[in-house]
Write a protein that holds these residues in place. Structure first.
Motif, mmCIF file in Angstrom:
data_model
loop_
_atom_site.group_PDB
_atom_site.id
_atom_site.type_symbol
_atom_site.label_atom_id
_atom_site.label_comp_id
_atom_site.label_asym_id
_atom_site.label_seq_id
_atom_site.Cartn_x
_atom_site.Cartn_y
_atom_site.Cartn_z
ATOM 1 N N GLN A 3 -21.693 17.061 -16.593
ATOM 2 C CA GLN A 3 -20.927 15.815 -16.595
ATOM 3 C C GLN A 3 -20.724 15.332 -15.162
ATOM 4 N N ALA A 4 -20.954 14.044 -14.942
ATOM 5 C CA ALA A 4 -20.730 13.424 -13.636
ATOM 6 C C ALA A 4 -19.681 12.333 -13.788
ATOM 7 N N ASP A 5 -18.699 12.324 -12.891
ATOM 8 C CA ASP A 5 -17.623 11.337 -12.916
ATOM 9 C C ASP A 5 -17.544 10.660 -11.560
ATOM 10 N N TYR A 6 -17.505 9.317 -11.598
ATOM 11 C CA TYR A 6 -17.509 8.531 -10.363
ATOM 12 C C TYR A 6 -16.382 7.517 -10.405
ATOM 13 N N THR A 7 -15.518 7.570 -9.425
ATOM 14 C CA THR A 7 -14.418 6.607 -9.289
ATOM 15 C C THR A 7 -14.917 5.448 -8.433
ATOM 16 N N SER A 54 -18.568 7.566 -16.189
ATOM 17 C CA SER A 54 -18.746 8.959 -16.588
ATOM 18 C C SER A 54 -20.047 9.108 -17.371
ATOM 19 N N LEU A 55 -20.752 10.201 -17.110
ATOM 20 C CA LEU A 55 -22.013 10.501 -17.788
ATOM 21 C C LEU A 55 -21.992 11.970 -18.202
ATOM 22 N N LEU A 115 -19.988 6.401 -26.330
ATOM 23 C CA LEU A 115 -18.667 7.015 -26.398
ATOM 24 C C LEU A 115 -18.620 8.059 -27.505
ATOM 25 N N ARG A 116 -17.696 8.989 -27.395
ATOM 26 C CA ARG A 116 -17.514 10.024 -28.403
ATOM 27 C C ARG A 116 -16.710 9.466 -29.577
ATOM 28 N N LEU A 117 -17.174 9.734 -30.804
ATOM 29 C CA LEU A 117 -16.442 9.309 -31.995
ATOM 30 C C LEU A 117 -15.068 9.984 -32.015
ATOM 31 N N TRP A 134 -22.366 11.005 -23.720
ATOM 32 C CA TRP A 134 -21.620 9.807 -23.370
ATOM 33 C C TRP A 134 -22.088 9.269 -22.026
ATOM 34 N N ALA A 135 -21.956 7.957 -21.870
ATOM 35 C CA ALA A 135 -22.316 7.264 -20.637
ATOM 36 C C ALA A 135 -21.576 5.933 -20.679
ATOM 37 N N TYR A 136 -20.494 5.829 -19.965
ATOM 38 C CA TYR A 136 -19.655 4.645 -20.132
ATOM 39 C C TYR A 136 -18.922 4.271 -18.851
ATOM 40 N N LEU A 137 -18.479 3.025 -18.825
ATOM 41 C CA LEU A 137 -17.568 2.527 -17.803
ATOM 42 C C LEU A 137 -16.181 2.426 -18.401
ATOM 43 N N SER A 138 -15.179 2.722 -17.600
ATOM 44 C CA SER A 138 -13.794 2.699 -18.053
ATOM 45 C C SER A 138 -12.953 1.893 -17.072
#
Length: 346
Positions: free
Chosen positions: A67-71, A79-80, A114-116, A97-101
């Motif tokens: 998992q990679a997380d980038y602020t 997050s990927l 996204l995760r269900l 998962w691979a999304y922008l938040s």
């Protein structure tokens, strides 16, 4: 990490963050994995995507994820997560998962894969270090054939009701896509037009209650369009060294549930679980095991599980928790499964 409350801690933040590697001030990488030695006393493959038989298996449960997380900014994050799931080859992992938040006060808007959000452990389903059992109870977590993600968006509203009580509500929407799953030698294809739902959660210092509803329209193997409504309800509660959990899943084809209890002392957590499936996969199971926390990042499980299919369902050619009817192989209707598992995060 207090091992008495592994699920409550994981509900508050990704467990992998406990061991994340900071590459820069705003970029981190973490990982997780599980593998096991598993065997049953029945030649009929047991459990969707695991397919445990009476031959010793060294890769039925193998999971490895990065998992990679980038602020990007204070409010915008990316997050990927890429996972080699039990059903995947090492050369063909899945993007889970691979999304922008984006956070706006009490709102968080997510878009991408996204995760269900249907179950208590959905967010960390593949992180074996985050839960007590060797595997999440199959009655509930295999009820939707192992599908765990969707492509779409969600909007989560979270607020603090008091110093110890937090509530959240999250509507979500998934766009149409094709989903494949294998049951033994058979491949099922689901063409989903859309999925839409709502999850809600209340959590306190030592408890969490989660509920979700999802509606979807799909075709199975090119057949006529079908509608499905899925309802879930679950809760977990810790009391001193005890941790109790229970979940229920219901749709037009089935009703599934389990109850579980674990007791932690020092680094050991013995646990028991009882589950039932009705209608589509009628069966019941009893699980007993012990988890040993070697370190906060590594744990071991030794587990026995008995799965039982009623005689009349066996005679009708039903499969229960098997991936095919045991009567087709002239095998027994019941099965005992044994597992030694190691989980880790980094």
């Amino acid at each position: 990490m207090n091992i008495r409350y592994p699920l409550l801690v994981a509900a508050a933040m990704p467990l992998t963050s406990l061991a994340a590697i900071d590459i820069t001030d705003n970029f981190s990488i973490s990982g997780f994995g599980s593998t096991s030695i598993a065997k049953s006393n029945n030649s009929t493959p047991l459990f969707i995507h695991r397919e445990i038989t009476d031959e010793t298996c060294y890769d039925c449960d193998t999971i490895f994820g990065i998992q990679a997380d980038y602020t990007i900014t204070e409010a915008l994050n990316a997050s990927l997560q890429v996972v080699k799931r039990p059903q995947d080859k090492w050369s063909d992992p899945e993007i889970e998962w691979a999304y922008l938040s984006y956070e706006i006060n009490e709102l968080t808007v997510n878009g991408g894969r996204l995760r269900l959000p249907l179950f208590l452990a959905s967010e960390y389903y593949y992180v074996g270090q985050a839960y007590t059992w060797a595997r999440p109870p199959q009655e509930v977590y295999d009820s939707i054939l192992g599908f765990t993600f969707y492509d779409g968006f969600s909007v989560r509203w979270q607020t603090s009701i008091s110093d110890e009580l937090t509530a959240s509500v999250m509507p979500f929407y998934g766009f149409g896509r094709e989903n494949k799953t294998k049951l033994g030698s058979y491949e099922l294809m689901f063409e989903t037009d859309y999925m839409a739902g709502l999850s809600a959660e209340i959590s306190g210092f030592n408890y969490r209650i989660h509920s979700a509803y999802m509606h979807t329209k799909f075709k199975q193997n090119g057949g006529d369009p079908e509608n499905m409504n899925i309802f879930t309800l679950g809760g977990e509660y810790s009391l001193d060294q005890w941790l109790f959990m229970a979940e229920l899943e219901n749709d037009k084809l089935q009703t599934n549930w389990y109850v579980s209890a674990g007791y932690s002392f020092d680094a050991f957590t013995p646990y028991v679980t009882y589950g039932q499936s009705h209608e589509r996969r009628y069966s019941k199971s009893v699980t007993a095991g012990v988890r040993y926390d070697v370190t906060p990042q590594i744990s071991l499980n030794a587990e026995w599980q008995g799965v039982y299919l009623p005689q009349e369902r066996y005679d009708q050619g039903k499969d229960g928790q098997f991936v095919m009817p045991p009567i087709a192989l002239q095998e027994d209707k019941d099965v005992q499964a044994y597992t030694l598992m190691i989980n880790f995060v980094f």
